[in-house]
Design an enzyme around this catalytic site. Structure first.
Site, PDB file in Angstrom:
ATOM      1  CB  SER A 101     -43.095 -16.496  68.303  1.00 33.66           C
ATOM      2  OG  SER A 101     -43.624 -17.526  67.498  1.00 33.66           O
ATOM      3  CE  LYS A 104     -42.433 -20.477  69.651  1.00 40.22           C
ATOM      4  NZ  LYS A 104     -43.466 -19.823  68.836  1.00 40.22           N
ATOM      5  CE1 TYR A 187     -38.516 -19.349  67.529  1.00 37.14           C
ATOM      6  CE2 TYR A 187     -40.164 -19.714  65.830  1.00 37.14           C
ATOM      7  CZ  TYR A 187     -39.766 -19.087  66.990  1.00 37.14           C
ATOM      8  OH  TYR A 187     -40.613 -18.223  67.635  1.00 37.14           O
ATOM      9  CB  SER A 355     -45.344 -13.089  62.873  1.00 34.47           C
ATOM     10  OG  SER A 355     -44.246 -12.233  62.738  1.00 34.47           O
TER      11      SER A 355
END
Length: 409
Positions: A101, A104, A187, A355
């Protein structure tokens, strides 16, 4: 809407110039002294990182790691263990890791770049670029809410039965928020994936090509990929799952946008440097990177930026552990919109975890101190261990710098 409870800093601190990379692999310099200027702190920083990372890897049974540090105008990369347990191939500064992530943050940067260049506004509704969603709850969601996990109730993962963008579009047509948009943080890979997908639509291109051309290449990130090319596969580490078997990420809907980047610690440090304010050759990109540090929602104990998360500095490790806890990742939490948004400030700790099933990453930096850290591992190990290690290394370096400065006065 509530005002931000934290004190704002009026201006950015002066940004230090950043030198070329100085690599250390298995405790030895990877480049000759003729190629890299001597750094009197190299041995000190290596010792600190060694003493922190070696026992961590033993406790967590991590096969291999690279640790990148930006400090005092220099960058360092230290490598440990193996990239492939079967062949015992060592990790080096050139080893590619999945960053999960942390990917992102590149999606957020591309979206901010698209806003800077006029392709979109974060206040736009999704229906502007996906007209099929007009008159649906998802069509009324703003791009900003996608980028801050505040849609009102997106799932963490794309539902397993969805295998194409056509199917995800059908999902969005029937989606309804569990709570009012902008009131809770949930999230979600889906919301950030949608942000990347819509940004690519707004820019009339393919997401992987756009992020490569407008983010990776201008930052000279030559070893950062959405899809690892054949000539780089030898550098791609194997990740290891809970069963100890080798594994790599599986492509899927929104994988590219949410968790699909593979990179080296050296390249990721270039991104950290840009986030610390080091000039880049594309002014629009530099503005976009800075804009991603804007605070939009407060979700105790952290402020939610565009993907990035920030804390006032100095910050205790307990606050970081709370802000990066399973509770924050897997459960809806109250989010208070900041009005107006909090302008970027340098006196903060900014971070992002990442992860995949076989890899674990953590990135953190403090603009006012011109320091940052990258932890890349080929195992999805304890989040608490990552944060404690990074906090220990950076705050130790900050403490020694302050002690040295005081001794000179």
């Amino acid at each position: 809407m509530t005002k931000h409870p934290l004190t704002r800093c009026a201006a950015l601190a002066a940004m230090a110039a950043i030198s070329w990379m100085a690599f250390s692999v298995h405790g030895y310099a990877a480049e000759s002294s003729a190629a890299v200027p001597a750094d009197p702190r190299q041995a000190e920083i290596k010792s600190l990182v060694d003493k922190t990372i070696t026992p961590l890897m033993a406790r967590q049974n991590v096969p291999g790691m690279t640790v990148g540090v930006v400090f005092d105008g220099h960058t360092y990369v230290f490598a440990y263990g193996v990239a492939d347990k079967a062949t015992k191939k060592p990790v080096t500064a050139n080893t590619l890791f999945e960053i999960g992530s942390v990917s992102k943050t590149f999606t957020a940067t591309l979206a901010a770049y698209a806003q800077t260049t006029g392709a979109l506004s974060l206040t736009d509704k999704t229906s502007r670029f996906v007209p099929e969603l007009t008159d649906t709850p998802f069509g009324d969601v703003k791009l900003l809410n996608l980028g801050t996990h505040t849609t009102g109730g997106m799932p963490l993962q794309v539902p397993g039965n969805i295998r194409s963008t056509d199917q995800i579009l059908q999902y969005f047509k029937t989606w309804k928020p569990a709570q009012p948009t902008g009131t809770v943080r949930t999230y979600s890979n889906v919301s950030i994936g949608a942000l990347g997908w819509i940004t690519a639509r707004a820019m009339h291109g393919d997401f992987a090509t756009l992020v490569t051309d407008h983010v990776f290449k201008p930052l000279d990130m030559k070893h950062t990929f959405i899809r690892v090319p054949e000539d780089q596969m030898a550098n791609y580490a194997w990740g290891y799952g809970k069963d100890g078997k080798p594994i790599r990420v599986t492509p899927g809907v929104f994988e590219q946008e949410a968790y699909g980047v593979k990179t080296t610690a050296s390249d990721l440090l270039r991104f950290v440097q840009a986030n610390l304010g080091t000039p880049v050759r594309d002014d629009s990109l530099q503005h976009a990177i800075h804009a991603t540090h804007t605070g939009y929602f407060f979700d105790k104990p952290m402020t939610q930026d565009l993907v990035w998360e920030q804390y006032p500095y100095p910050v205790g490790v307990d606050a970081l552990l709370e802000g990066n806890s399973n509770h924050m990742a897997y459960e809806p939490t109250p989010a208070h919109e900041l009005s107006p948004p909090m302008a970027p400030t340098p006196v903060v700790w900014i971070n992002k975890t990442g992860s995949t099933n076989g890899f674990g990453a953590y990135v953190a930096f403090v603009p006012s101190k011109q320091m940052g850290i990258v932890l890349l591992a080929n195992k999805n190990y304890s989040m608490d261990e990552r944060i404690r290690a990074a906090h220990h290394i950076l705050t130790t370096l900050d403490g020694t710098a302050r002690t040295a400065a005081a001794s000179r006065e």
